[in-house]
Design a protein around this motif. Structure first.
Motif, PDB file in Angstrom:
ATOM      1  N   THR A  62       0.856  -1.179   0.000  1.00 51.40           N
ATOM      2  CA  THR A  62       0.000   0.000   0.000  1.00 51.40           C
ATOM      3  C   THR A  62       0.893   1.230   0.000  1.00 51.40           C
ATOM      4  O   THR A  62       1.735   1.393   0.883  1.00 51.40           O
ATOM      5  N   THR A  64       1.341   5.289   0.135  1.00 55.40           N
ATOM      6  CA  THR A  64       0.714   6.517   0.630  1.00 55.40           C
ATOM      7  C   THR A  64       1.539   7.712   0.167  1.00 55.40           C
ATOM      8  O   THR A  64       2.733   7.793   0.450  1.00 55.40           O
ATOM      9  N   GLN A  70      -4.052   6.812  -0.794  1.00 55.39           N
ATOM     10  CA  GLN A  70      -3.458   5.488  -0.804  1.00 55.39           C
ATOM     11  C   GLN A  70      -3.695   4.805  -2.151  1.00 55.39           C
ATOM     12  O   GLN A  70      -4.750   4.944  -2.758  1.00 55.39           O
ATOM     13  N   TYR A  71      -2.704   4.059  -2.601  1.00 50.72           N
ATOM     14  CA  TYR A  71      -2.754   3.349  -3.873  1.00 50.72           C
ATOM     15  C   TYR A  71      -2.240   1.935  -3.673  1.00 50.72           C
ATOM     16  O   TYR A  71      -1.480   1.650  -2.746  1.00 50.72           O
ATOM     17  N   ARG A  72      -2.659   1.080  -4.595  1.00 53.37           N
ATOM     18  CA  ARG A  72      -2.181  -0.297  -4.580  1.00 53.37           C
ATOM     19  C   ARG A  72      -0.994  -0.430  -5.513  1.00 53.37           C
ATOM     20  O   ARG A  72      -1.038   0.039  -6.660  1.00 53.37           O
ATOM     21  N   GLU A  88       9.321   1.065   5.668  1.00 51.31           N
ATOM     22  CA  GLU A  88       8.690   1.966   4.711  1.00 51.31           C
ATOM     23  C   GLU A  88       9.682   2.247   3.590  1.00 51.31           C
ATOM     24  O   GLU A  88      10.767   2.751   3.816  1.00 51.31           O
ATOM     25  N   ALA A 193      -5.966   2.177  -5.669  1.00 49.36           N
ATOM     26  CA  ALA A 193      -6.872   1.559  -4.717  1.00 49.36           C
ATOM     27  C   ALA A 193      -8.308   1.672  -5.225  1.00 49.36           C
ATOM     28  O   ALA A 193      -8.696   2.672  -5.822  1.00 49.36           O
TER      29      ALA A 193
END
Length: 310
Positions: A62, A64, A70-72, A88, A193
């Motif tokens: 995920t 950010t 948020q994106y996949r 991270e 996402a």
């Protein structure tokens, strides 16, 4: 070597070369060594990529960005590895007017090799050239005698059920792969996402035996954000979800579950390959037509052939 073995060897060579091209085309992926890190990736999950013989990692995360969106993110070529789990990872963002933003890792050690495209094209060229060179050719032409023609007709009639079975299995395999790994998965390139456009309450579920029970289809009462209600048949819910409100999303006019696997990266390529195999289903018809022609040749032609040969 018989014609059958020559054809099998030629097709095996083509499949090997196409796999080599897919291997080189998938092994490396672009990573940034100059851009500014504008996002971080966490919640990383990894497994071996067995399409690449386990030499690379398939990981999802995920991402950010600085605005909190948020994106996949998915990578099948070790842009992320198990060593990144629990950390991270800095990510760089690319934007386009016609597509959603995409991300890549902001580190240099995964930069692709410069010859991967050349190697991919070379494998494709070798596969096509080998198929042309190795494929057997009939140099005997039309059988000269009736006995030879009848023997060839018997061979063709004996061969067509096998070709029919191979073709049917290929077509069903394409249907299975597309349904299980493409049509019933969210296709958003594994990046953005999925938005929640409504909620669904599962009423009942059953296995979809068209796909040998590999997926379930559930009857779901869907309520959109606007308050509109409908009943849909949706995959990737389970009987354990019955009676619960689950997030759903609207994809190309159809409701789908939000929490479902993403489309496999190579599923469409496998579908096309199986469709090509499935075209063998047309070969039995050709075999039977040729067998009838061989069997129905006029006796006068035999006399002409014998006169010519003598």
């Amino acid at each position: 070597m018989t014609k059958y073995r020559k054809r099998s060897f030629a097709l095996a060579w083509l499949v090997f070369c196409l796999y080599g091209a897919a291997f080189l085309g998938s092994y490396w992926a672009d990573a940034s060594d100059e851009g500014k890190a504008v996002a971080t990736a966490d919640d990383i999950q990894c497994s071996r990529n067995w399409f690449l013989l386990g030499t690379r990692w398939s990981c999802s995360a995920t991402v950010t960005d600085a605005d909190g969106a948020q994106y996949r993110f998915t990578s099948d070529s070790s842009l992320l590895t198990p060593a990144d789990i629990g950390t991270e990872v800095a990510m760089e963002k690319f934007t386009s007017k016609k597509s959603p933003p995409t991300f890549t890792t902001a580190r240099a050690e995964f930069a692709p090799m410069p010859w991967n495209l050349v190697g991919t094209l070379a494998f494709i060229a070798l596969g096509i050239a080998g198929l042309v060179v190795l494929w057997p050719r009939d140099r005997l032409g039309w059988p000269k005698t009736r006995e030879a023609r009848l023997a060839e007709a018997r061979r063709l009639r004996a061969q067509w059920p096998k070709n029919l079975a191979i073709g049917a299995l290929g077509l069903y395999g394409a249907f299975f792969v597309h349904g299980v790994f493409v049509a019933s998965h969210i296709d958003d390139n594994g990046i953005v996402a999925l938005p929640t456009d409504g909620t669904g309450v599962v009423q009942s579920c059953g296995r979809d035996w068209r796909y040998l029970g590999a997926v379930r289809r559930c009857t779901v009462d869907v309520t959109s954000k606007t308050g509109a209600r409908t009943t849909e048949s949706i995959t990737w819910f389970t009987p354990g979800d019955r009676g619960e409100q689950k997030p759903v999303t609207l994809v190309d006019g159809a409701w789908e579950a939000v929490d479902q696997p993403y489309e496999n990266r190579f599923a469409k390529a496998f579908t096309v390959l199986l469709l090509l195999v499935g075209t063998v289903v047309a070969k039995p018809l050709t075999n039977l037509q040729m067998a009838r022609r061989l069997e129905n040749t006029a006796p006068e032609r035999d006399a002409l052939n014998q006169k010519f040969l003598s």
